[in-house]
Design a protein around this motif. Structure first.
Motif, PDB file in Angstrom:
ATOM      1  N   UNK A  48      16.839  10.623 -19.963  1.00 19.04           N
ATOM      2  CA  UNK A  48      17.327   9.767 -18.879  1.00 19.04           C
ATOM      3  C   UNK A  48      16.157   9.403 -17.966  1.00 19.04           C
ATOM      4  N   UNK A  49      16.074   8.123 -17.650  1.00 22.05           N
ATOM      5  CA  UNK A  49      15.026   7.627 -16.758  1.00 22.05           C
ATOM      6  C   UNK A  49      15.692   6.965 -15.563  1.00 22.05           C
ATOM      7  N   UNK A  50      15.303   7.366 -14.370  1.00 22.85           N
ATOM      8  CA  UNK A  50      15.822   6.769 -13.142  1.00 22.85           C
ATOM      9  C   UNK A  50      14.786   5.883 -12.486  1.00 22.85           C
ATOM     10  N   UNK A  51      15.231   4.736 -11.985  1.00 24.13           N
ATOM     11  CA  UNK A  51      14.363   3.880 -11.196  1.00 24.13           C
ATOM     12  C   UNK A  51      14.325   4.382  -9.761  1.00 24.13           C
ATOM     13  N   UNK A  52      13.151   4.688  -9.279  1.00 28.90           N
ATOM     14  CA  UNK A  52      13.010   5.284  -7.948  1.00 28.90           C
ATOM     15  C   UNK A  52      13.365   4.288  -6.856  1.00 28.90           C
ATOM     16  N   UNK A  53      14.078   4.763  -5.838  1.00 31.34           N
ATOM     17  CA  UNK A  53      14.359   3.967  -4.646  1.00 31.34           C
ATOM     18  C   UNK A  53      13.769   4.697  -3.441  1.00 31.34           C
ATOM     19  N   UNK A  54      12.764   4.096  -2.849  1.00 28.99           N
ATOM     20  CA  UNK A  54      11.923   4.813  -1.888  1.00 28.99           C
ATOM     21  C   UNK A  54      12.560   4.951  -0.510  1.00 28.99           C
ATOM     22  N   UNK A 124       8.490   4.273   8.047  1.00 36.00           N
ATOM     23  CA  UNK A 124       7.886   4.454   9.371  1.00 36.00           C
ATOM     24  C   UNK A 124       6.580   5.232   9.283  1.00 36.00           C
ATOM     25  N   UNK A 125       5.753   5.058  10.293  1.00 38.93           N
ATOM     26  CA  UNK A 125       4.478   5.780  10.360  1.00 38.93           C
ATOM     27  C   UNK A 125       3.302   4.845  10.206  1.00 38.93           C
ATOM     28  N   UNK A 126       2.146   5.264  10.707  1.00 41.86           N
ATOM     29  CA  UNK A 126       0.931   4.448  10.622  1.00 41.86           C
ATOM     30  C   UNK A 126       0.123   4.864   9.396  1.00 41.86           C
ATOM     31  N   UNK A 127      -0.165   3.870   8.544  1.00 41.38           N
ATOM     32  CA  UNK A 127      -0.925   4.120   7.309  1.00 41.38           C
ATOM     33  C   UNK A 127      -1.958   3.006   7.155  1.00 41.38           C
ATOM     34  N   UNK A 128      -3.126   3.219   7.713  1.00 43.74           N
ATOM     35  CA  UNK A 128      -4.132   2.168   7.787  1.00 43.74           C
ATOM     36  C   UNK A 128      -4.813   1.882   6.451  1.00 43.74           C
ATOM     37  N   UNK A 129      -4.531   2.697   5.446  1.00 43.42           N
ATOM     38  CA  UNK A 129      -5.085   2.422   4.117  1.00 43.42           C
ATOM     39  C   UNK A 129      -4.015   1.874   3.165  1.00 43.42           C
ATOM     40  N   UNK A 137       1.807  -5.042   9.899  1.00 43.54           N
ATOM     41  CA  UNK A 137       1.183  -4.682  11.173  1.00 43.54           C
ATOM     42  C   UNK A 137       0.158  -5.720  11.624  1.00 43.54           C
ATOM     43  N   UNK A 138      -0.663  -6.203  10.691  1.00 40.97           N
ATOM     44  CA  UNK A 138      -1.753  -7.103  11.057  1.00 40.97           C
ATOM     45  C   UNK A 138      -1.376  -8.579  11.000  1.00 40.97           C
ATOM     46  N   UNK A 139      -0.455  -8.931  10.081  1.00 39.67           N
ATOM     47  CA  UNK A 139      -0.182 -10.343   9.845  1.00 39.67           C
ATOM     48  C   UNK A 139       1.269 -10.736  10.107  1.00 39.67           C
ATOM     49  N   UNK A 140       2.159  -9.759  10.285  1.00 42.81           N
ATOM     50  CA  UNK A 140       3.568 -10.095  10.393  1.00 42.81           C
ATOM     51  C   UNK A 140       4.080 -10.771   9.134  1.00 42.81           C
ATOM     52  N   UNK A 141       3.472 -10.402   7.992  1.00 45.36           N
ATOM     53  CA  UNK A 141       3.739 -11.104   6.746  1.00 45.36           C
ATOM     54  C   UNK A 141       4.964 -10.525   6.047  1.00 45.36           C
ATOM     55  N   UNK A 142       6.148 -10.947   6.501  1.00 40.70           N
ATOM     56  CA  UNK A 142       7.375 -10.583   5.806  1.00 40.70           C
ATOM     57  C   UNK A 142       7.447 -11.332   4.476  1.00 40.70           C
ATOM     58  N   UNK A 143       8.332 -10.905   3.588  1.00 35.90           N
ATOM     59  CA  UNK A 143       8.451 -11.570   2.294  1.00 35.90           C
ATOM     60  C   UNK A 143       8.733 -13.065   2.413  1.00 35.90           C
TER      61      UNK A 143
END
Length: 396
Positions: A48-54, A124-129, A137-143
């Motif tokens: 069985x293989x499950x597709x991850x939902x983050x 949530x959380x800051x992840x600069x990499x 955060x930098x561009x407001x680039x929503x889908x």
């Protein structure tokens, strides 16, 4: 039959919408439908293989075992896959690989999601990499903003119009009317689409897919197992999950810029083109063999791009196909007879599996109310962030 073939024994789905319930419920319902469709008992599934939902906590990150437990521990081997919007196809490929290696005979692949209200966004959380976090955060680039860039590119390069984009929505909405699993089952006119609010110029609200809850599942077996048990149905001939080739000369979110050709010449094919070409090569067919396509229509303009990326028409001519009605059911090359994401919305781990479900019904002649006459070969296309993507080829 090619050496890469596996059999599709059963498919199942949970209707898509905004149900607000745990994603496991959708996955289990889809899995049970797929098992019932196959006639194979849960106890006979050995992988069985499950597709991850983050977005759904620990249970989502270990989706394979989550679904296995919910269905009732049966001792099967287990795996979990994540590849953004290509998750379902990668999960299928994991199952197919084990079957082709002779390590499994019956595999169940499940993807399901419960999405938050509004835009899909990083945790949530800051992840600069993390480029996905940085684009917000930098561009407001929503889908939708990214989709609009692609739409503007089609307008500038090929003379597409906003009415062309609206016509894609009209076509998909009409297809989705007959799909019992679709979230949105409402007919639209071009005027309706054009009258909806502009979200990111030149795209209107009705040009952009929503986020949804939903689930899909596929039961795969070896060809030999299918023959021994008298199972008839489509075969998966190819699954392509190739990565991009350096340098990428077109902008590809969540990255902010294209790469220079100063260090190396541009590759012969773009990432999306190479996904399809790898699938055709593996299946031993060409685009002219395709009867029906399920493509990644996160926006109406993006569907037009994918028709060309799959090599189904020459670059810059997809609008002509839509205008002529050729991508509608009854046309020369029906695209998204399911209604596409326009009618379903995004349930990320389930999307690529839902496409395979639809093509399975089409190739069996079971797509009531939306059947593509004489369909024998189908292809899917998906793109995920971070260099992910997929194309799956099925044949009757």
């Amino acid at each position: 039959m090619s050496k890469h073939d596996v059999a599709i024994a059963g498919v199942g789905m949970h209707a898509w919408g905004k149900w607000g319930r745990p994603f496991v419920e959708y996955g289990v319902a889809a899995a049970r439908d797929a098992l019932k469709d196959s006639g194979i008992a849960w106890g006979d599934v050995d992988f069985i293989v499950g597709g991850e939902t983050v977005r759904n906590g620990y249970g989502g990150y270990v989706a394979g075992s989550t679904f296995a437990q919910a269905l009732g521990w049966n001792g099967a081997r287990v795996a979990t896959s994540y590849a953004a919007c290509a998750t379902g196809a990668q999960a299928l490929d994991t199952a197919r690989t084990r079957i082709l290696a002779g390590l499994s005979e019956v595999a169940l692949v499940v993807g399901a999601d419960t999405t938050p209200k509004g835009f899909l966004k990083p945790n949530a959380g800051e992840r600069w990499d993390d480029p996905d976090w940085l684009r917000f955060r930098l561009m407001g680039m929503t889908n939708p903003a990214y989709f609009a860039l692609g739409a503007r590119r089609r307008i500038d390069l090929y003379g597409a119009t906003t009415e062309d984009f609206a016509a894609v929505k009209v076509k998909n909405a009409k297809h989705g009317l007959a799909n019992p699993y679709a979230r949105y089952r409402k007919e639209f006119s071009v005027a309706d689409v054009m009258a909806s609010p502009v979200v990111a110029d030149p795209l209107h609200l009705m040009d952009i897919c929503a986020t949804s809850d939903g689930g899909a599942a596929v039961v795969l077996t070896s060809v030999e197992y299918a023959q021994r048990h008298g199972l008839t149905g489509p075969r998966i001939n190819a699954i392509s999950t190739v990565t991009p080739t350096f340098p990428q000369t077109q902008l590809d979110m969540p990255y902010f810029s294209s790469e220079s050709t100063a260090a190396a010449p541009a590759p012969q094919y773009t990432h999306k083109e190479s996904l399809a070409r790898a699938a055709y090569e593996e299946a031993g067919i060409s685009p002219s063999d395709v009867d029906v396509a399920e493509v990644y229509d996160l926006s109406t303009a993006l569907e037009l791009d994918w028709i060309e990326d799959l090599g189904l028409v020459e670059r810059g001519t997809a609008e002509k196909l839509v205008r002529a009605g050729d991508t509608s059911i009854g046309g020369k090359l029906p695209v998204n007879p399911s209604g596409g994401l326009a009618c379903f919305g995004e349930a990320v781990p389930a999307q690529a599996l839902a496409q395979v479900c639809e093509l399975t019904w089409q190739l069996r002649g079971q797509a009531e109310g939306r059947q593509v006459a004489g369909a024998r070969v189908g292809i899917t296309a998906n793109q995920g962030l971070f260099g992910h993507g997929s194309s799956v080829i099925l044949s009757a």
